[in-house]
Design an enzyme around this catalytic site. Structure first.
Site, short mmCIF file in Angstrom:
data_model
loop_
_atom_site.label_atom_id
_atom_site.label_comp_id
_atom_site.label_asym_id
_atom_site.label_seq_id
_atom_site.Cartn_x
_atom_site.Cartn_y
_atom_site.Cartn_z
N GLY A 1 115.94 -53.97 66.78
CA GLY A 1 114.82 -54.89 66.60
C GLY A 1 113.64 -54.20 65.95
N ARG B 1 121.82 -54.53 63.74
CA ARG B 1 122.31 -53.99 65.02
C ARG B 1 123.76 -53.52 64.93
NH1 ARG B 1 118.80 -54.55 69.03
NH2 ARG B 1 117.32 -56.28 68.99
N ASP C 1 120.57 -47.85 72.01
CA ASP C 1 121.88 -47.96 71.35
C ASP C 1 121.89 -47.20 70.02
OD1 ASP C 1 123.21 -49.49 73.29
OD2 ASP C 1 122.25 -51.32 72.58
N LYS D 1 112.25 -45.59 69.26
CA LYS D 1 111.65 -46.87 68.86
C LYS D 1 112.09 -47.98 69.80
CE LYS D 1 113.88 -49.92 67.70
NZ LYS D 1 114.77 -51.03 67.36
N THR D 2 111.24 -48.77 70.31
CA THR D 2 111.55 -50.09 70.88
C THR D 2 110.31 -50.63 71.57
OG1 THR D 2 112.82 -51.43 72.41
CG2 THR D 2 112.68 -49.13 73.01
N ASP E 1 110.34 -52.56 73.83
CA ASP E 1 110.67 -52.73 75.25
C ASP E 1 110.11 -51.59 76.12
OD1 ASP E 1 112.01 -54.84 74.25
OD2 ASP E 1 113.99 -54.27 74.98
P1 FBP Z 1 115.47 -52.96 70.38
O1 FBP Z 1 115.94 -52.45 71.69
O2 FBP Z 1 116.46 -52.84 69.30
O3 FBP Z 1 114.15 -52.36 70.00
O4 FBP Z 1 115.19 -54.54 70.51
C1 FBP Z 1 114.59 -55.03 71.66
C2 FBP Z 1 114.36 -56.51 71.56
O5 FBP Z 1 113.19 -56.80 70.84
C3 FBP Z 1 114.31 -57.11 72.97
O6 FBP Z 1 113.03 -57.07 73.50
C4 FBP Z 1 114.89 -58.48 72.76
O7 FBP Z 1 115.49 -58.97 73.93
C5 FBP Z 1 115.92 -58.25 71.71
O8 FBP Z 1 115.45 -57.18 70.93
C6 FBP Z 1 116.12 -59.43 70.82
O9 FBP Z 1 117.17 -59.15 69.95
P2 FBP Z 1 117.48 -59.95 68.63
O10 FBP Z 1 116.52 -59.46 67.59
O11 FBP Z 1 118.87 -59.54 68.30
O12 FBP Z 1 117.31 -61.39 68.91
#
Ligand code: FBP
Length: 575
Positions: free
Chosen positions: A99, A163, A194, A218-219, A221
């Site tokens: 993300g 992803r 991941d 990075k994230t 979250d």
């Molecule tokens: P990352 O762990 O890749 O940074 O993404 C986190 C996130 O933003 C979460 O907060 C959210 O649940 C998820 O990605 C949403 O994923 P998608 O972009 O596949 O809808």
């Protein structure tokens, strides 16, 4: 009737110019933001050398040592002033993965500038659309013009992201071929748990090609942390600030017209770090923390009661309004729901693995999906009772497709709406018993993708720029299978310390796609941390009093421009 006068040619072009000026794609704000020169910590002003750093015990599990024998030997490193092993010329690759997270473009800027500073012939190639770009060899060469254009901007659109998981021998071989064909000697993977898992396996498998791999934390979250070494991944601060702006605005609105309860779901697939930070920023009336719900073994009905009790107490004080923060990943922490998620994920993965070409679990009608789950050996009567007792929207949500890594997609379930419905039902019963006499008018909101795409805060601009430089320093000193990090983020930039954290010890076994897999372990909210302890003390006051905080939008000038995550600062203060 008055006739419109025809415009002369001069007037025509004047108004056209005014229109173009008003509609120019780059806003004055973005232009100004782009002009900001991120600050660099002293250790990264030159490429520098590396040396082992005494620090927390980082021991890989046996299974990690078996699967990653080479990178499991890595020791913790710090970057120090000195001569690097090899400054170049060399070709490096970079990929943005998972993300989007505000600040990603500055990692590229930092890596590019550090590489060019070390040797003018150094080149950086950017893989497009995430890890898939490595697999299919889709890339662009990063130029000075590109980094100047994207510096300090939000999003990942300079290269795009994805992803894709490098999870089989064929994909790994394709990555090897790409790196060999491009004559890369280093690869930087910007990603979450991941993606950094990908980094570790790429480092192990590209060792014979002399391709070094460095990950970047990075994230939004906030769950890619290494105690004492990586306090928070980049992007978390900016996303929280963006969400806090919105919640602060709702505080202001509900305090003005006194008529709505706002149910807000905040992104964060698993851990509740985002909700915690946004709570400190805004002082909502109710804040749910998944990790606490798990610790207290609350059921979904307990959670509904917990919210309803505050609604009733405030109604008794004449307050039929308020704000509620619900972390997106909360379902994972409600034991009986998580047990269903795990079992259903397992059943879906097993079904898909054995399905004929063109068939998949999600092509079946809902009723057949339920039947198939019901017939599975791991599904007990108790599971059925729990499942059937849930609102239909949640039942369907639990069956949604998992992502490419086998993760449940919490972002796709409207948990705030589901909880709101359950609270409303509960309050109706309370009203019939004469316990609740208030009015319950509601609005529900989801904050996620918007905050992921925001402009980075000054903190994230500086942090990511340093991460890009740190990645280059590690590569120039022969490191591979590491995550670049900046230690002591709570201190001023002048005191930041770049480090290389071995990836293998961060990994544990987790069930994904019906198999136990070695992946980087997410860090949940620590209920013993100073930040959580402070929340426990403060939130009672927030529940009943209107102690709302209005953080306003992200600032790039003035006192708030220097803000850092409140949780980071509270944890650094100690308990
Ligand atoms: P990352 O762990 O890749 O940074 O993404 C986190 C996130 O933003 C979460 O907060 C959210 O649940 C998820 O990605 C949403 O994923 P998608 O972009 O596949 O809808």
């Amino acid at each position: 009737m008055m006739e419109a006068k025809a415009k002369g040619p001069g007037q025509e072009s004047e108004s056209q110019a005014a229109i173009s000026e008003l509609l120019q794609p780059e806003t004055p704000f973005a232009r100004e933001r782009r002009a900001y020169q991120p600050r660099l910590c002293p250790c990264l002003k030159e490429t520098g050398a590396t040396r082992p750093l005494a620090g927390p015990e980082l021991e890989p599990l046996k299974v990690a040592r078996d699967q990653l024998p080479f990178v499991s030997q890595n020791q913790l490193l710090e970057v120090i002033p000195g001569k690097p092993l090899a400054a170049g010329p060399r070709r490096l690759g970079i990929v943005l993965s998972g993300g989007p997270s505000p600040g990603g473009h500055n990692v590229i800027t930092g890596l590019f500038e550090a590489a060019k500073r070390a040797h003018p012939e150094n080149q950086v190639l950017g893989f497009q659309a995430g890890p898939k770009g490595i697999i299919i060899n889709q890339h662009v060469e990063i130029t000075a013009e590109m980094v100047a254009r994207y510096q300090n901007s939000g999003g990942f659109h300079m290269l795009g992201t994805g992803r894709e998981k490098i999870d089989n021998a064929e994909k790994m071989e394709q990555c090897r071929q790409t790196c060999a064909a491009l004559k890369l000697s280093g690869l930087v993977v910007v990603g979450g748990d991941d993606s950094n898992t990908n980094s570790a396996f790429l480092a192990e498998n590209m060792r014979d090609l002399n391709v070094q791999v460095i990950g970047i934390p990075k994230t939004i979250d906030g769950d890619l942390q290494v105690p004492g070494l990586c306090q928070i991944p980049f992007g978390y601060h900016s996303a929280c600030q963006a969400f806090a702006t919105e919640i602060g605005n709702l505080n202001s609105d509900c305090k003005s017209d006194l008529k709505y309860w706002h149910f807000n779901r905040l992104m964060g697939r698993s851990a509740s770090h985002i909700a915690l930070e946004v709570a400190f920023q805004t002082h909502p009336n109710v804040i749910l923390i998944g990790e606490e719900i798990e610790e207290r073994e609350l059921t979904i009905h307990n959670v509904v009661r917990l919210i309803a009790d505050v609604v009733v107490a405030r109604a008794n004080a004449g307050k039929n309004y308020g704000t509620i923060l619900i972390p997106e990943g909360i379902l994972e922490f409600i034991h009986e729901i998580n047990a269903l998620i795990i079992k259903i994920s397992h059943i879906i993965a097993s079904y898909n693995r054995e399905a004929h070409e063109g068939e998949s679990f999600h092509k079946l009608p809902f009723e057949d999906q339920v039947q198939l789950i019901d017939n599975n050996d791991i599904w007990r009567d108790y599971d059925s009772r729990v499942f059937l007792g849930l609102p239909p929207e949640l039942q369907r949500g639990l069956l949604l497709p998992r992502d490419s890594h086998g993760n449940f997609q919490y972002a796709q379930v409207n948990t705030e709406r589901i909880l709101l419905g359950m609270v409303a039902t509960y309050l109706r019963k309370q009203r019939s018993k004469g316990i609740y006499k208030g009015t319950f008018r509601t609005q529900n909101h989801y904050y996620g993708y918007d905050g992921r795409g925001t402009f980075p805060t000054k903190f994230d601009c500086d942090y990511t720029y340093n991460l890009g430089h740190a990645a280059f320093s590690l590569l120039a000193n022969g490191a591979t299978g590491y995550m670049a990090a900046i230690k002591d983020l709570h201190r001023p930039v002048e005191e930041w310390q770049p480090v290389g954290i071995p990836l293998a010890p961060l990994m544990h076994l987790e069930e994904r796609t019906a198999r136990l897999e070695l992946v980087i372990q997410k860090q949940k909210v620590d209920l013993e941390s100073p930040a959580f302890k402070i929340l426990e003390k403060e939130r009672e006051k927030w529940a009943l009093e209107d102690d709302y905080r209005f953080p306003g939008p992200i600032q790039f000038h003035g006192a708030s421009a220097e803000d850092k995550p409140i949780t980071l600062m509270l944890n650094a203060l100690g308990g």
